[in-house]
Design an enzyme around this catalytic site. Sequence first.
Site, PDB file in Angstrom:
ATOM      1  CG  HIS A 222      31.583  42.008  -7.237  1.00 29.56           C
ATOM      2  ND1 HIS A 222      32.811  42.248  -7.789  1.00 29.56           N
ATOM      3  CD2 HIS A 222      31.538  42.737  -6.092  1.00 29.56           C
ATOM      4  CE1 HIS A 222      33.489  43.085  -7.016  1.00 29.56           C
ATOM      5  NE2 HIS A 222      32.742  43.382  -5.973  1.00 29.56           N
TER       6      HIS A 222
ATOM      7  CE1 TYR B 195      36.736  39.877 -15.094  1.00 33.76           C
ATOM      8  CE2 TYR B 195      38.696  38.786 -15.931  1.00 33.76           C
ATOM      9  CZ  TYR B 195      37.677  38.863 -15.020  1.00 33.76           C
ATOM     10  OH  TYR B 195      37.591  37.920 -14.005  1.00 33.76           O
TER      11      TYR B 195
ATOM     12  N   PRO C 290      44.370  32.409 -15.157  1.00 33.33           N
ATOM     13  CG  PRO C 290      45.650  34.088 -14.149  1.00 33.33           C
ATOM     14  CD  PRO C 290      45.759  32.910 -15.052  1.00 33.33           C
TER      15      PRO C 290
ATOM     16  CE  LYS D 167      34.493  29.628 -14.102  1.00 34.62           C
ATOM     17  NZ  LYS D 167      33.886  30.464 -13.073  1.00 34.62           N
TER      18      LYS D 167
ATOM     19  CE1 TYR E  37      34.721  36.318 -14.536  1.00 35.63           C
ATOM     20  CE2 TYR E  37      33.118  36.670 -12.777  1.00 35.63           C
ATOM     21  CZ  TYR E  37      34.365  36.892 -13.327  1.00 35.63           C
ATOM     22  OH  TYR E  37      35.283  37.688 -12.661  1.00 35.63           O
TER      23      TYR E  37
HETATM   24  P1  RFL Z   1      47.754  24.816  -4.094  1.00 33.47           P
HETATM   25  O1  RFL Z   1      47.091  26.048  -3.608  1.00 33.47           O
HETATM   26  O2  RFL Z   1      48.941  24.932  -4.958  1.00 33.47           O
HETATM   27  O3  RFL Z   1      48.116  23.948  -2.803  1.00 33.47           O
HETATM   28  C1  RFL Z   1      48.933  22.798  -2.875  1.00 33.47           C
HETATM   29  C2  RFL Z   1      49.596  22.604  -1.523  1.00 33.47           C
HETATM   30  O4  RFL Z   1      50.375  21.417  -1.565  1.00 33.47           O
HETATM   31  C3  RFL Z   1      51.640  21.671  -0.943  1.00 33.47           C
HETATM   32  N1  RFL Z   1      52.608  20.706  -1.477  1.00 33.47           N
HETATM   33  C4  RFL Z   1      53.066  19.664  -0.786  1.00 33.47           C
HETATM   34  N2  RFL Z   1      52.816  19.243   0.453  1.00 33.47           N
HETATM   35  C5  RFL Z   1      53.466  18.126   0.866  1.00 33.47           C
HETATM   36  N3  RFL Z   1      54.365  17.447   0.115  1.00 33.47           N
HETATM   37  C6  RFL Z   1      54.637  17.835  -1.148  1.00 33.47           C
HETATM   38  N4  RFL Z   1      55.505  17.151  -1.899  1.00 33.47           N
HETATM   39  C7  RFL Z   1      53.981  18.986  -1.643  1.00 33.47           C
HETATM   40  N5  RFL Z   1      54.014  19.661  -2.822  1.00 33.47           N
HETATM   41  C8  RFL Z   1      53.174  20.691  -2.696  1.00 33.47           C
HETATM   42  C9  RFL Z   1      51.937  23.116  -1.300  1.00 33.47           C
HETATM   43  O5  RFL Z   1      52.866  23.695  -0.392  1.00 33.47           O
HETATM   44  C10 RFL Z   1      50.546  23.737  -1.186  1.00 33.47           C
HETATM   45  O6  RFL Z   1      50.295  24.219   0.111  1.00 33.47           O
HETATM   46  O7  RFL Z   1      46.727  23.865  -4.888  1.00 33.47           O
HETATM   47  P2  RFL Z   1      45.132  23.632  -4.670  1.00 33.47           P
HETATM   48  O8  RFL Z   1      44.827  23.328  -3.242  1.00 33.47           O
HETATM   49  O9  RFL Z   1      44.756  22.660  -5.713  1.00 33.47           O
HETATM   50  O10 RFL Z   1      44.465  25.045  -4.959  1.00 33.47           O
HETATM   51  C11 RFL Z   1      44.498  25.610  -6.253  1.00 33.47           C
HETATM   52  C12 RFL Z   1      44.505  27.132  -6.190  1.00 33.47           C
HETATM   53  O11 RFL Z   1      45.535  27.557  -5.319  1.00 33.47           O
HETATM   54  C13 RFL Z   1      44.693  27.761  -7.580  1.00 33.47           C
HETATM   55  O12 RFL Z   1      43.945  27.058  -8.535  1.00 33.47           O
HETATM   56  C14 RFL Z   1      44.255  29.249  -7.623  1.00 33.47           C
HETATM   57  O13 RFL Z   1      45.102  30.049  -6.841  1.00 33.47           O
HETATM   58  C15 RFL Z   1      44.253  29.762  -9.059  1.00 33.47           C
HETATM   59  N6  RFL Z   1      43.891  31.194  -9.172  1.00 33.47           N
HETATM   60  C16 RFL Z   1      42.576  31.614  -9.119  1.00 33.47           C
HETATM   61  N7  RFL Z   1      41.583  30.717  -8.912  1.00 33.47           N
HETATM   62  C17 RFL Z   1      40.288  31.140  -8.782  1.00 33.47           C
HETATM   63  O14 RFL Z   1      39.397  30.298  -8.604  1.00 33.47           O
HETATM   64  N8  RFL Z   1      39.934  32.477  -8.841  1.00 33.47           N
HETATM   65  C18 RFL Z   1      40.870  33.438  -9.032  1.00 33.47           C
HETATM   66  O15 RFL Z   1      40.528  34.633  -9.018  1.00 33.47           O
HETATM   67  C19 RFL Z   1      42.243  33.027  -9.221  1.00 33.47           C
HETATM   68  N9  RFL Z   1      43.196  33.931  -9.425  1.00 33.47           N
HETATM   69  C20 RFL Z   1      44.891  32.160  -9.355  1.00 33.47           C
HETATM   70  C21 RFL Z   1      44.512  33.535  -9.494  1.00 33.47           C
HETATM   71  C22 RFL Z   1      46.245  31.791  -9.397  1.00 33.47           C
HETATM   72  C23 RFL Z   1      47.201  32.766  -9.585  1.00 33.47           C
HETATM   73  N10 RFL Z   1      48.560  32.329  -9.584  1.00 33.47           N
HETATM   74  C24 RFL Z   1      49.592  32.973  -8.895  1.00 33.47           C
HETATM   75  C25 RFL Z   1      48.901  31.018 -10.111  1.00 33.47           C
HETATM   76  C26 RFL Z   1      45.455  34.500  -9.680  1.00 33.47           C
HETATM   77  C27 RFL Z   1      46.803  34.133  -9.756  1.00 33.47           C
HETATM   78  C28 RFL Z   1      47.788  35.247 -10.034  1.00 33.47           C
HETATM   79  C1  PHB Z   2      41.719  38.262  -8.378  1.00 36.73           C
HETATM   80  O1  PHB Z   2      40.954  38.952  -7.653  1.00 36.73           O
HETATM   81  O2  PHB Z   2      42.896  38.049  -8.063  1.00 36.73           O
HETATM   82  C2  PHB Z   2      41.201  37.752  -9.654  1.00 36.73           C
HETATM   83  C3  PHB Z   2      39.873  37.966  -9.988  1.00 36.73           C
HETATM   84  C4  PHB Z   2      39.391  37.512 -11.204  1.00 36.73           C
HETATM   85  C5  PHB Z   2      40.243  36.876 -12.085  1.00 36.73           C
HETATM   86  C6  PHB Z   2      41.571  36.654 -11.745  1.00 36.73           C
HETATM   87  C7  PHB Z   2      42.065  37.105 -10.527  1.00 36.73           C
HETATM   88  O3  PHB Z   2      39.780  36.478 -13.295  1.00 36.73           O
END
Ligand code: RFL
Ligand code: PHB
Length: 389
Positions: free
Chosen positions: A72, A200, A292, A296, A384
Amino acid sequence: MRTKVAIIGAGPAGLLLGQLLHASGIDNIILERQTPEYVLGRIRAGLLEEGTVALLDEVGAGTRAHREGLVHDGIELAFGGSRHRIDMKAATGKTVMIYGQTEVTLDLMNAREAAGLTTIYEASDAQPHEFDTDHPRVSYVKDGAAREIACDFIAGCDGFHGVSRASVKPQAIRTFERIYPFGWLGILSETPPVSHELIYNNHERGFALCTMRSTHRSRYYVQCPLDDHIDQWPDERFWDELKRRLDQKAVDHLVTGPSIEKSIAPLRSFVAEPMRFGRMFLAGDAAHIVPPTGAKGLNLAASDAHYLAVALREYYDEKSSAGIDAYSATALARVWKAVRFSWWMTSMLHKFPDTEGFGARIQLAELDYVVGSKAATTSLAENYVGLPF
Ligand code: RFL
Ligand code: PHB
């Protein structure tokens, strides 16, 4: 068992760090509490910075992202009934890629398996020990038996609720937090996206985001009260609320369908300082959380993994501790800028309890300024697409 780096957590941070270390000849073992299927089933992030894609390339796990990811050049901001495009490529020369976290994780898991590296899934009760000495270790339970890994370093990549940060003495850590008074209700549906770029939406009923996973799979979010439960949001109610928050052109183009995933996520900003405690490092959500809105979270997990891998490479190859000594400050400098950007995007786009009258007008003035000023557009765009690392 013995390894150089024991990594706790097989999310994006742990899996990418594992591959980056392997590429530098540094052996590592990952301990993960869940099954691989569970980790792959978490629908979360969808948007990758170019720097994150470059890291996937660096470890040979970027092929499918280049083939299937959607590149994009811009995003749209909708407010006051109309839409305004931010051309990020024109402003910065950079683009972003739509490629789901589930796919990033799968590609990294496959790369790890192909390299024959050890990941211990369903490892319960993981616990880091003696990381303030030269002989740290991690204990865990597998198949009912207590086990242990001796290592040089521990990488706490275990997410916000993980055990690594929780193992640090309270007096050694300082945390900073902002909790927002709302959540995001998200749904995934097997329908074509309403627009080919993200929209957005700032609306008086609350924020809404139109995003996607592919040309045939859409992801939509609406701001909702923190105490709402999924059961209160049957699909019809979701689509109805989304339509009320979109501009007319989007409503006319919106294709609805049954949801294939639905979840509510609270929004928070959180930073733990420092990110190093002797021979244990924190990376990704274990150290920091962003709302989110700026997309980031996953990208910060990737830049932390990069900084940590470079520091550990320096330690093993050059027998220098300079990199590991600087890791926390280097990572936090980038983290705080992303925390600021995510907070700013959240503040500008959501309905807050006090966004009545004055607050709402300030948001509209800010949005109007952002889309009308070249300087402000460039500032949004460069954050961004991701600050350099
Ligand atoms: P994770 O993905 O939480 O992985 C951590 C792992 O550790 C395991 N764990 C353990 N394992 C062993 N022993 C223990 N005691 C443990 N405790 C935990 C867990 O099972 C898991 O597998 O962390 P990590 O690797 O730091 O990654 C971070 C990302 O997952 C997170 O920042 C993103 O998902 C955030 N996020 C977004 N980030 C973006 O860059 N772009 C996006 O568009 C974006 N959209 C989002 C998001 C997060 C969202 N939610 C649900 C919080 C949208 C949403 C809705
Ligand atoms: C997503 O695709 O889930 C997404 C994209 C951009 C955002 C947050 C979530 O800012």
